[in-house]
Design a protein around this motif. Structure first.
Motif, short mmCIF file in Angstrom:
data_model
loop_
_atom_site.label_atom_id
_atom_site.label_comp_id
_atom_site.label_asym_id
_atom_site.label_seq_id
_atom_site.Cartn_x
_atom_site.Cartn_y
_atom_site.Cartn_z
N GLY A 124 0.70 -1.27 0.04
CA GLY A 124 -0.01 -0.12 0.01
C GLY A 124 0.89 1.28 0.30
O GLY A 124 0.53 2.30 -0.77
N VAL A 125 1.93 1.23 0.78
CA VAL A 125 2.61 2.27 0.79
C VAL A 125 3.55 2.71 -0.69
O VAL A 125 3.50 3.84 -1.01
CB VAL A 125 3.85 2.44 1.82
N ALA A 178 0.02 3.59 5.16
CA ALA A 178 0.02 4.32 3.98
C ALA A 178 -0.15 5.92 4.26
O ALA A 178 0.14 6.80 3.30
CB ALA A 178 -1.39 3.96 3.33
N GLY A 230 3.50 6.96 3.54
CA GLY A 230 3.33 7.20 2.25
C GLY A 230 2.84 8.70 2.05
O GLY A 230 3.00 9.17 0.88
#
Length: 768
Positions: free
Chosen positions: A192-193, A251, A255
């Protein structure tokens, strides 16, 4: 735009975005603010487009001539059967120009689109489904895939991607498993990141090749009651935090994800779109999230009642539903104007404070400033035509497909195929010669079927024959609402034809599994995709039995969106490969693997159970959860993290830099992996951790690290796993995320059954 606004502060790109937002909000009427919280999707056909699918100024003036503007336009490229990239870009330009020139304050619109495994558009590059991408256990590959998706999207004028899906899939009956990165929270978080960084870069969304990404679906959408899409999720807060919230938090924190989509489901009786605890306390206060929350399609209406579907009935009408979502912190309603059409009235009636609206709208405006839409609102249609679906992107689609393919069985080393001995190949099965992309797919420039891929790969060296064998459903398309079972009489005729073909061949390549109807998002009562069993649909097992009776070796390929209980297929196949959905280059990738041009290195991102009765089957269960069954095995058919290779690998001894550390300290675990076989290949070295004694029960083991390693024959490489506090911590008895002193077992291997281990002692912190 009036000349008087030319020097307005919000139009000064040298000012901080926060200052521009304040200035613009101060100039807006209540109706203009409400317009920013609205979107049109299907309604654009009547409100923005003409009969030819192009922009219609007349229709736009009829519906938006009041000058208040509009927040978003959804999925612009899907109108009238799908526009070409150049037409797509021209359409977004035309719509954008209208709102810039005809709204009082010249606020640009934002275009969003689906980008699950590539932009959902004509000619766009189509990659493997996320469940397949997860099988590569390769964050760098995932980042690259979504970097390309962002580039193609932005070239067409799209600014926000409704992806990635970071739901943790815990029930394979659920039809949306294909959209996820699998069953493990650590794997989902890592990928996801990577996906977020692919879409956004380092939040560089003002660049011409980046888009805002939208994390889906917040939260716990992946374990619906009975496997039914949108059903309630009955989990404790501890379970929610450690499994389902974990990928979202990482995330966002690591992220920098800029948008989140709330989920349809309820948790503890509170629908996500009305949950102040979830969207305010956790998301904004605990995690410091400063982006936007978008509604899932029609979900605010569902807080009240959605005819012909269901309603949560926590609101009595449209007004109450809107007020609940506003107070929870949902910035914009997707995909059509519905409940948020009453926003201005709610403020005037005192049901909602205008300051609440300012807070929500301010974040929507901030995104438009961050995207640079006030300065650079348009795209170049010729550039879109050049970049969308280009050869460079197609090469990445092929490489990603190769890395996805997971070898589950290879008895007697039947693979890779010896082209000197195989003179005739029978390619048989309902998925052997059809386009299989899965859900939320565009229409790529080309799709290579397994039959076409093998025929091209063998060339003149072997005769490649084809028979359908049977059908799964009639049609089988994702958008076809009604699912029509295949005809038994016709299937048995096709099976008989396949048997005769198999008799002429040296080898059978059998391509079975599911299709876009048998595993998909169930969005309406007449469009279902969740199932009560995991067997292959129709008469596919009859086909397996009949071909096995011929006595020729069977190499079986599974194309499917969810794990299937393929006990019979596994038993009767000499080789078995899980392909999921491989994207546009499916047949070429399969041929490369079967002929040994590429050594398969995929691993299962989700457990394959023996039957639906074995659910839940995820590997990281509590100690008391898998005691056994009367008359059956308790083990899965194939475990999480599993996958074979054409070569062999060995692990050296595990060594810890420190065998004892204090709470809050870190160490490193080292292991050397060696390719002991005769072929170059990839292996995924996996680290699992178990807390041996804890204040609450902990899983028998949890994935806490992995590294994909490419090695030549006899080559070795040291793999180093950081053992940090976040890998040892959990939500304790008091629901605090802490590391408890004690012993931990660290397991390293090539799947979740890793047996090589090292013990780590964690001592109380000296400061305590």
């Amino acid at each position: 735009m009036p000349v008087a606004l030319a020097k307005a502060a919000y139009l000064d790109a040298t000012l901080p975005i926060a200052d521009r937002v304040v200035d613009l909000l101060g100039r807006m009427t209540l109706e203009e603010k409400a317009a920013q919280m609205a979107c049109v999707w299907n309604e654009k056909v009547d409100k923005l487009l003409g009969p030819d699918g192009g922009f219609s100024p007349e229709r736009a003036a009829e519906h938006f001539g009041h000058g208040e503007g509009l927040g978003q336009v959804g999925r612009p490229g899907d109108a009238h059967g799908g526009a070409s990239p150049a037409e797509f870009a021209k359409l977004t330009n035309d719509i954008q120009r209208y709102f810039l020139e005809n709204s009082r304050l010249g606020i640009p619109v934002l275009f969003h689109d689906e980008c699950l495994h590539g932009l959902v558009a004509r000619d766009a590059t189509s990659f493997a489904q996320p469940i397949g991408l997860a099988a590569a256990f390769n964050p760098e590959l995932v980042r690259r895939v979504y970097e390309i998706t962002a580039r193609e999207s932005r070239a067409c004028g799209v600014h926000q991607a409704l992806a990635p899906v970071v739901d943790v899939a815990r029930d394979p009956r659920w039809g949306r498993v294909e959209e996820t990165f699998g069953e493990d929270p650590h794997l989902v978080a890592e990928l996801g990141v990577a996906a977020v960084r692919g879409f956004q870069g380092d939040r560089e969304v003002g660049a011409a090749d980046r888009v805002i990404c939208t994390l889906k679906h917040f939260a716990a959408h992946g374990q619906p009651e009975s496997g039914n899409n949108c059903a309630p999720v009955s989990v404790s807060e501890r379970h929610l935090r450690e499994t389902f919230l974990h990928p979202f938090e990482r995330a966002i924190r690591e992220g920098g994800a800029m948008s989140v989509m709330a989920s349809y489901n309820e948790i503890d009786g509170v629908p996500s779109h009305a949950s102040r605890w979830l969207l305010q306390t956790v998301l904004r206060e605990e995690w410091d999230f400063d982006g936007t929350v978008v509604s899932d399609y029609y979900a605010i209406r569902e807080l009240w009642d959605r005819p012909d579907l269901y309603g949560h009935h926590v609101a009595a009408n449209r007004e109450e539903a809107a007020a609940l979502a506003i107070r929870a912190g949902v910035n914009i309603e997707l995909p059509e104007p519905d409940c948020y059409t009453v926003v201005a009235d709610l403020v005037r009636d005192g049901a909602v404070a205008e300051a609440e609206i300012d807070e929500l709208v301010g974040k929507l405006l901030a995104h438009k400033f961050q995207l640079g839409l006030f300065e650079n609102p348009y795209v170049e249609p010729e550039h879109a035509k050049t970049v969308v679906g280009c050869e460079e992107h197609a090469a990445v689609a092929l490489e990603s497909a190769r890395q996805v393919i997971t070898l589950l069985k290879n008895d007697g080393g039947v693979l890779p195929l010896d082209t000197g001995k195989v003179r005739t190949v029978a390619v048989i099965g309902p998925n052997a010669h059809r386009t299989v992309l899965g859900g939320y797919s565009g229409v790529p420039k080309e799709f290579v079927t397994v039959f076409d891929g093998l025929r091209a790969a063998f060339g003149a060296e072997a005769e490649v024959l084809y028979a359908e064998g049977c059908q799964i459903t009639i049609g089988g398309g994702w958008f076809e609402d009604e699912v029509v079972p295949s005809n038994a009489e016709e299937d048995r005729r096709l099976i008989a034809e396949a048997v005769e073909l198999a008799k002429r061949a040296d080898l059978v390549v059998l391509v079975v599994g599911g299709n876009e109807q048998t595993s998909r998002e169930a969005w309406m009562a007449n469009h279902l995709g969740d199932r009560t069993d995991l067997d292959m649909v129709g008469r596919q097992d009859e086909l397996v039995d009949a071909l096995h009776g011929v006595g020729k070796p069977i190499v079986s390929l599974l194309f499917n969106g969810r794990p299937l209980a393929v006990n019979n297929l596994a038993e009767k196949s000499a080789a078995l490969l899980e392909c999921w959905y491989l994207g546009q280059a499916a047949g070429t990738a399969v041929a490369d693997v079967l002929l040994g041009r590429h050594n398969p290195g995929g691993k299962l991102p989700i457990t394959i159970p023996r039957s639906v009765g074995h659910l839940p089957a995820y590997y990281n269960h509590r100690p008391s959860a898998r005691r056994g069954y009367l008359f059956d095995e308790v083990t899965p058919l194939y475990p999480f993290g599993y996958g074979l290779s054409y070569t062999t690998f060995e692990l050296g001894a595990l060594t810890l830099d420190d065998e004892s550390i204090a709470v809050g300290e870190s160490t490193q675990l080292r292991v050397t992996v060696t390719n002991t076989g005769q072929r170059a290949g990839a292996q995924v070295v996996q680290l699992y951790i178990r807390d041996l004694v804890s204040s609450v029960t902990r899983p028998v083991r949890e994935l806490k690290g992995f590294q994909r390693v490419e090695l030549e024959p006899n080559q070795s490489q040291e793999v180093v796993f950081p053992i940090t506090a976040d890998r040892l911590a959990f939500w304790n008895l008091d629901k605090q995320f802490v590391v408890e002193p004690g012993d931990f077992e660290l397991f390293v291997g090539f799947d979740c059954g890793a047996s090589q281990s090292q013990r780590l002692s964690v001592l109380p912190s000296l400061s305590n």
